[in-house]
Scaffold this active site. Structure first.
Site, PDB file in Angstrom:
ATOM      1  N   ASP A 102       1.766  -8.921  10.280  1.00 56.65           N
ATOM      2  CA  ASP A 102       0.928  -8.197   9.285  1.00 56.65           C
ATOM      3  C   ASP A 102       1.766  -7.825   8.215  1.00 56.65           C
ATOM      4  O   ASP A 102       2.938  -8.062   8.120  1.00 56.65           O
ATOM      5  CB  ASP A 102       0.738  -6.784  10.263  1.00 56.65           C
ATOM      6  CG  ASP A 102      -0.184  -6.812  11.463  1.00 56.65           C
ATOM      7  OD1 ASP A 102      -0.629  -8.107  11.414  1.00 56.65           O
ATOM      8  OD2 ASP A 102      -0.018  -6.259  12.387  1.00 56.65           O
ATOM      9  N   TYR A 103       1.123  -7.148   7.215  1.00 58.40           N
ATOM     10  CA  TYR A 103       1.461  -6.976   5.977  1.00 58.40           C
ATOM     11  C   TYR A 103       2.749  -6.132   5.987  1.00 58.40           C
ATOM     12  O   TYR A 103       3.637  -6.123   5.319  1.00 58.40           O
ATOM     13  CB  TYR A 103       0.306  -6.228   5.160  1.00 58.40           C
ATOM     14  CG  TYR A 103       0.646  -6.079   3.645  1.00 58.40           C
ATOM     15  CD1 TYR A 103       0.999  -6.887   2.758  1.00 58.40           C
ATOM     16  CD2 TYR A 103       0.544  -4.584   3.139  1.00 58.40           C
ATOM     17  CE1 TYR A 103       1.349  -6.695   1.391  1.00 58.40           C
ATOM     18  CE2 TYR A 103       0.850  -4.201   1.943  1.00 58.40           C
ATOM     19  CZ  TYR A 103       1.279  -5.316   1.216  1.00 58.40           C
ATOM     20  OH  TYR A 103       1.407  -4.870  -0.098  1.00 58.40           O
TER      21      TYR A 103
END
Ligand code: URA
Length: 237
Positions: A102-103
């Site tokens: 994820d970011y």
């Protein structure tokens, strides 16, 4: 896996729009078959033919291990122009990340242009272990721990958890630091796991992929994988 029009565009023979036009017109073949669907995904192993010419893909395979910082996208490019994992690697090869973080997740991610290895690492059948450290809200009780150790159903499929350890507990802030190993790559899976126990993840980091660990790699740093390591990854099939 990447979108066909993107692969064509990144080979330099056409802009993204022109590539889409070529696909629409039936001028593009994947492994000998005409493809007119724009969303079609292709891997590094697929043979792509555009208007009768076979697309040159990278023949020299490259393999990198990156310690991804927070705020970096796990893809080749980003419509919002955010930094991507590929930006960190100094190469002209068309590498891409294997799976995704994820970011806001930090830690290890492999980048390569080797579609075969990508398939091996991504296939659930090969059960590649990935170890994470999660800082979560709250303190786990015995029931939570039993549920984690027994495996939790997420969207109808059980997530097998191994090497579960409580690394630290902060009684004042009511947070815990948990280490765990899982064997799959479903999106947001660790966050969903703790969400289901009502202990949301505050921070997440991947510290190991199979035998590869983040030791000696600072955030944002990367290194090439050795031939021995690549062979060992292939042997996980
Ligand atoms: N699980 C998550 O929830 N996020 C990641 O980035 C990786 C695994």
């Amino acid at each position: 896996m990447e979108r066909l029009q993107k692969v064509i565009a990144s080979s330099g023979i056409a802009s993204r729009r022109k590539a889409e036009e070529l696909i629409n017109k039936g001028k593009v073949k994947v492994n000998g078959n005409i493809v007119t669907e724009l969303g079609t995904k292709v891997s590094g192993n697929d043979t792509i033919e555009v208007d009768g010419t076979i697309l040159k893909r990278d023949s020299v395979k490259e393999y990198y291990l990156l310690n991804k910082p927070r705020g970096v996208i796990s893809s080749v490019s980003d419509d919002l122009n955010r930094p991507t994992v590929v930006d960190y690697i100094d190469t002209d090869a068309r590498i891409y990340p294997v799976g995704r973080l994820d970011y806001d997740t930090t830690g290890l991610i492999i980048l390569t242009n080797d579609g075969e290895l990508t398939n091996i690492l991504a296939h659930p059948r090969n059960k590649i272990p990935k170890t994470y450290i999660a800082k979560i809200e709250g303190l786990l009780n015995k029931d939570d721990i039993d549920r984690l150790r027994n495996g939790i159903l997420i969207e109808g499929r059980k997530v097998v958890v191994e090497n579960f350890k409580i690394r630290d507990k902060d009684f004042e802030k009511k947070t815990s630091l948990i280490e765990l190993t899982i064997f799959e790559g479903r999106n947001h899976i660790v966050k969903k796991l703790f969400e289901s126990l009502h202990h949301p993840v505050i921070r997440l980091s991947r510290i190991k992929i199979a035998f590869l660990s983040s030791e000696n790699l600072k955030s944002g740093q990367y290194r090439k994988l050795s031939i021995k390591e690549v062979k060992k990854l292939y042997s996980l099939k």
